[in-house]
Design an enzyme around this catalytic site. Structure first.
Site, PDB file in Angstrom:
ATOM      1  N   ASP A 122     -11.603  18.249   0.355  1.00 48.90           N
ATOM      2  CA  ASP A 122     -11.496  18.094   1.811  1.00 48.90           C
ATOM      3  C   ASP A 122     -10.090  18.490   2.228  1.00 48.90           C
ATOM      4  O   ASP A 122      -9.192  18.656   1.391  1.00 48.90           O
ATOM      5  CB  ASP A 122     -11.843  16.662   2.250  1.00 48.90           C
ATOM      6  CG  ASP A 122     -10.927  15.620   1.644  1.00 48.90           C
ATOM      7  OD1 ASP A 122      -9.755  15.554   2.043  1.00 48.90           O
ATOM      8  OD2 ASP A 122     -11.389  14.859   0.754  1.00 48.90           O
ATOM      9  N   ASP A 152      -9.828  14.190  -4.241  1.00 47.65           N
ATOM     10  CA  ASP A 152      -9.280  12.891  -4.625  1.00 47.65           C
ATOM     11  C   ASP A 152      -9.225  12.765  -6.147  1.00 47.65           C
ATOM     12  O   ASP A 152      -8.174  12.557  -6.745  1.00 47.65           O
ATOM     13  CB  ASP A 152     -10.176  11.826  -3.961  1.00 47.65           C
ATOM     14  CG  ASP A 152     -10.082  10.433  -4.539  1.00 47.65           C
ATOM     15  OD1 ASP A 152      -9.393  10.224  -5.533  1.00 47.65           O
ATOM     16  OD2 ASP A 152     -10.721   9.529  -3.967  1.00 47.65           O
ATOM     17  N   HIS A 209      -7.137  15.756   1.507  1.00 47.65           N
ATOM     18  CA  HIS A 209      -6.630  15.728   0.142  1.00 47.65           C
ATOM     19  C   HIS A 209      -5.948  17.040  -0.237  1.00 47.65           C
ATOM     20  O   HIS A 209      -4.972  17.035  -0.991  1.00 47.65           O
ATOM     21  CB  HIS A 209      -7.751  15.376  -0.842  1.00 47.65           C
ATOM     22  CG  HIS A 209      -8.084  13.921  -0.854  1.00 47.65           C
ATOM     23  ND1 HIS A 209      -9.072  13.377  -0.061  1.00 47.65           N
ATOM     24  CD2 HIS A 209      -7.527  12.885  -1.536  1.00 47.65           C
ATOM     25  CE1 HIS A 209      -9.120  12.067  -0.261  1.00 47.65           C
ATOM     26  NE2 HIS A 209      -8.201  11.745  -1.147  1.00 47.65           N
ATOM     27  N   CYS A 265      -4.344  11.970  -3.156  1.00 53.63           N
ATOM     28  CA  CYS A 265      -3.487  11.957  -1.962  1.00 53.63           C
ATOM     29  C   CYS A 265      -2.212  11.169  -2.185  1.00 53.63           C
ATOM     30  O   CYS A 265      -1.186  11.432  -1.551  1.00 53.63           O
ATOM     31  CB  CYS A 265      -4.243  11.421  -0.744  1.00 53.63           C
ATOM     32  SG  CYS A 265      -4.583   9.653  -0.763  1.00 53.63           S
ATOM     33  N   TYR A 266      -2.239  10.194  -3.132  1.00 50.41           N
ATOM     34  CA  TYR A 266      -1.041   9.404  -3.395  1.00 50.41           C
ATOM     35  C   TYR A 266      -0.010  10.187  -4.190  1.00 50.41           C
ATOM     36  O   TYR A 266       1.105   9.694  -4.410  1.00 50.41           O
ATOM     37  CB  TYR A 266      -1.406   8.093  -4.086  1.00 50.41           C
ATOM     38  CG  TYR A 266      -2.173   7.180  -3.160  1.00 50.41           C
ATOM     39  CD1 TYR A 266      -1.543   6.572  -2.083  1.00 50.41           C
ATOM     40  CD2 TYR A 266      -3.543   6.984  -3.325  1.00 50.41           C
ATOM     41  CE1 TYR A 266      -2.247   5.775  -1.197  1.00 50.41           C
ATOM     42  CE2 TYR A 266      -4.257   6.192  -2.446  1.00 50.41           C
ATOM     43  CZ  TYR A 266      -3.605   5.592  -1.383  1.00 50.41           C
ATOM     44  OH  TYR A 266      -4.307   4.815  -0.502  1.00 50.41           O
ATOM     45  N   HIS A 302       0.854  -1.191   0.000  1.00 51.55           N
ATOM     46  CA  HIS A 302       0.000   0.000   0.000  1.00 51.55           C
ATOM     47  C   HIS A 302       0.890   1.241   0.000  1.00 51.55           C
ATOM     48  O   HIS A 302       1.926   1.282   0.680  1.00 51.55           O
ATOM     49  CB  HIS A 302      -0.877  -0.044   1.251  1.00 51.55           C
ATOM     50  CG  HIS A 302      -1.858   1.069   1.383  1.00 51.55           C
ATOM     51  ND1 HIS A 302      -1.495   2.334   1.790  1.00 51.55           N
ATOM     52  CD2 HIS A 302      -3.203   1.118   1.179  1.00 51.55           C
ATOM     53  CE1 HIS A 302      -2.566   3.107   1.825  1.00 51.55           C
ATOM     54  NE2 HIS A 302      -3.609   2.394   1.463  1.00 51.55           N
ATOM     55  N   ARG A 320      -2.724   1.172  -4.532  1.00 50.43           N
ATOM     56  CA  ARG A 320      -2.481  -0.264  -4.572  1.00 50.43           C
ATOM     57  C   ARG A 320      -2.701  -0.765  -5.993  1.00 50.43           C
ATOM     58  O   ARG A 320      -3.327  -0.084  -6.810  1.00 50.43           O
ATOM     59  CB  ARG A 320      -3.436  -1.007  -3.618  1.00 50.43           C
ATOM     60  CG  ARG A 320      -3.201  -0.741  -2.150  1.00 50.43           C
ATOM     61  CD  ARG A 320      -4.234  -1.474  -1.291  1.00 50.43           C
ATOM     62  NE  ARG A 320      -5.538  -0.817  -1.346  1.00 50.43           N
ATOM     63  CZ  ARG A 320      -6.682  -1.417  -1.009  1.00 50.43           C
ATOM     64  NH1 ARG A 320      -6.685  -2.682  -0.629  1.00 50.43           N
ATOM     65  NH2 ARG A 320      -7.824  -0.748  -1.061  1.00 50.43           N
ATOM     66  N   LYS A 330      -6.177  -0.449  -8.248  1.00 47.87           N
ATOM     67  CA  LYS A 330      -7.075   0.487  -7.576  1.00 47.87           C
ATOM     68  C   LYS A 330      -7.167   1.777  -8.381  1.00 47.87           C
ATOM     69  O   LYS A 330      -6.372   2.034  -9.290  1.00 47.87           O
ATOM     70  CB  LYS A 330      -6.600   0.766  -6.148  1.00 47.87           C
ATOM     71  CG  LYS A 330      -6.638  -0.463  -5.242  1.00 47.87           C
ATOM     72  CD  LYS A 330      -8.056  -0.971  -5.052  1.00 47.87           C
ATOM     73  CE  LYS A 330      -8.103  -2.178  -4.136  1.00 47.87           C
ATOM     74  NZ  LYS A 330      -9.485  -2.692  -3.950  1.00 47.87           N
ATOM     75  N   ASP A 357      -5.924   8.361  -7.036  1.00 45.49           N
ATOM     76  CA  ASP A 357      -6.361   9.170  -5.888  1.00 45.49           C
ATOM     77  C   ASP A 357      -5.321  10.256  -5.662  1.00 45.49           C
ATOM     78  O   ASP A 357      -4.121   9.962  -5.538  1.00 45.49           O
ATOM     79  CB  ASP A 357      -6.494   8.280  -4.644  1.00 45.49           C
ATOM     80  CG  ASP A 357      -7.068   9.016  -3.436  1.00 45.49           C
ATOM     81  OD1 ASP A 357      -6.917  10.253  -3.355  1.00 45.49           O
ATOM     82  OD2 ASP A 357      -7.633   8.352  -2.550  1.00 45.49           O
TER      83      ASP A 357
END
Length: 452
Positions: free
Chosen positions: A389, A382, A392, A266-267, A216, A258, A261, A264
């Site tokens: 938010d 995201d 993020h 935040c990654y 992850h 991952r 997936k 996103d």
């Protein structure tokens, strides 16, 4: 012939791809002037959104009552990345609030009167360092916090998130990061942490939250950063980790957390931060691949005068300086009885070394995803279809900073205009990738805690 139906995962992926590609197509069909507006960071709007949120949040945020230090960190770190700061009153209010979250027996809870927790301790400490005033830094009770960290130490070598709580790589990182940045890291805290983290690296190359789980992005960042801070990163399979992380940047240009997936925002930091750390591990990567070390410097060997040979030249054979590479005895006469000099300096030596490897990801593509797909009129999200938010906003901006500075040779060097998507006014403050703290604030804290 039997019809083959798409899986739910495939349907979701195609939906996100189509949404993202429509945005790209729309923007790149615009006239040049109209197109350029879409690549500008809406800095003033973001700062206004964040500052208002720090003063008052709506009733929907009651579900985050146990995460209030995190809200402080996400908001204040974002403001700092954007090059702004709080007024004196707001600074004092934040320090007062976090002091009320500080447990009498060490560590910080999610709110006043709540039990201390490693995650909110990390958030509180990073917030107080980002505020950066004398009062803010002095408010941290390091002696009691050290005792709290020892209480969280588990027989496995890892740490528990709170008394009786789960043991995982996130706990290892938050404990080691806090101890390192506060200059209280020692052999007792480090003992067997490396064994635990190594046991969490999976067959894919990434790092899981605990042994036997799936690799992850967030846990990979936590595990890698912690291993650098305890000077055991050579124990990880770095080529395998590189192989895993480079395939996490998808066709949408952003990162997934991952395998298989969705992208996103935040990654942008969790995976981008992994890439930024590995850029400074050139010698170790070459060593594990059996390649010759043709590059002269490494973060372990170039920092200050301590890493020079008798002729005043930096070590050139890839060997670590003895003073820099091992945990030294306590310094005599220092009030900080916890400090193991060598290991507490790992974060500083790391950031002062040169970036010795080309970026592992397409930084311009990531910036494009962030500016066109994650950015809203105020705040970041995201992905398209999601709402903004504070979480993020924080990690998307952190990832954007990582991307903008990914081609610089030294942490203190500004990037070239060609490395910035959009106008150069988009440039964010550089950060320390091991702690996710704005670099200037990290330097101030390092100096403060080194002498106290």
């Amino acid at each position: 012939m039997e019809n083959i139906r798409a899986t739910k995962t495939q349907e979701d992926q195609w939906m996100v791809q189509n949404h993202v590609f429509r945005i790209y197509d729309l923007v790149f069909r615009l006239p040049p002037h109209a197109q350029s507006v879409n690549f500008e960071i809406r800095r003033d709007n973001h700062i206004e959104y964040l500052t208002k949120s720090l003063k008052q949040l709506g009733p929907n945020f009651t579900v985050l009552d146990a995460n209030r230090p995190w809200l402080c960190y996400w908001i204040i770190h974002s403001i700092a990345l954007l090059g702004d700061c709080l007024d004196d009153k707001l600074e004092n209010d934040v320090v007062d609030f976090l002091q009320r979250c500080q447990d009498l027996n060490g560590g910080y809870g999610g709110g006043p009167g709540q039990m201390p927790h490693l995650a909110t301790t990390y958030a509180a400490v990073n917030t107080l360092i980002t505020v950066g005033s004398q009062r803010s830094l002095s408010s941290i009770d390091r002696k009691k916090l050290y005792v709290f960290l020892l209480r969280m130490k588990d027989a496995s070598g890892g740490f528990r998130m709170h008394g009786g709580g789960e043991v995982d790589v996130r706990a290892c990182y938050t404990a080691i990061s806090v101890a390192s940045v506060l200059n209280i890291l020692d052999d007792r805290l480090i003992q067997n942490v490396g064994d635990y983290i190594v046991s969490c690296q999976t067959y894919e190359g990434g790092i899981a939250g605990e042994p036997g789980s799936e690799a992850h992005g967030g846990y990979t960042f936590c595990g890698l950063a912690a291993m650098v801070l305890i000077n055991e990163v050579n124990r990880l399979d770095l080529p395998g980790l590189i192989n895993w992380v480079v395939f996490r940047q998808g066709v949408e240009c952003g990162f997934q957390g991952r395998t298989n997936k969705l992208v996103d925002g935040c990654y942008s930091f969790w995976q981008g931060g992994v890439a930024a750390i590995i850029q400074r591990l050139h010698l170790l990567v070459n060593e594990q691949l059996g390649l010759p070390n043709t590059f002269k410097y490494d973060y372990r060997t170039e920092s200050d005068n301590d890493s020079s040979d008798s002729d005043g030249e930096p070590y050139s054979d890839g060997a670590a300086s003895p003073e820099n590479d091992v945990c030294q005895p306590m310094q005599e006469g220092k009030s900080n009885a916890f400090a193991a000099v060598g290991v507490n300096d790992n974060g500083y030596k790391f950031i002062k070394g040169p970036i010795s490897m080309a970026p592992l990801f397409n930084s311009m593509a990531l910036q494009q995803y962030i500016l066109l797909c994650s950015q809203e009129e105020a705040g970041f999200r995201d992905k398209p279809g999601k709402r903004r938010d504070h979480y993020h906003t924080c990690y998307v901006l952190s990832g954007l900073s990582i991307s903008q500075h990914s081609n610089t040779k030294e942490a203190d060097s500004p990037p070239l205009p060609r490395d910035i998507m959009g106008p150069y006014s988009n440039l964010l403050e550089p950060l320390h990738p091991l702690y996710n703290i704005v670099l200037d604030k990290y330097y101030e804290a390092h100096e403060f805690f080194a002498r106290s």
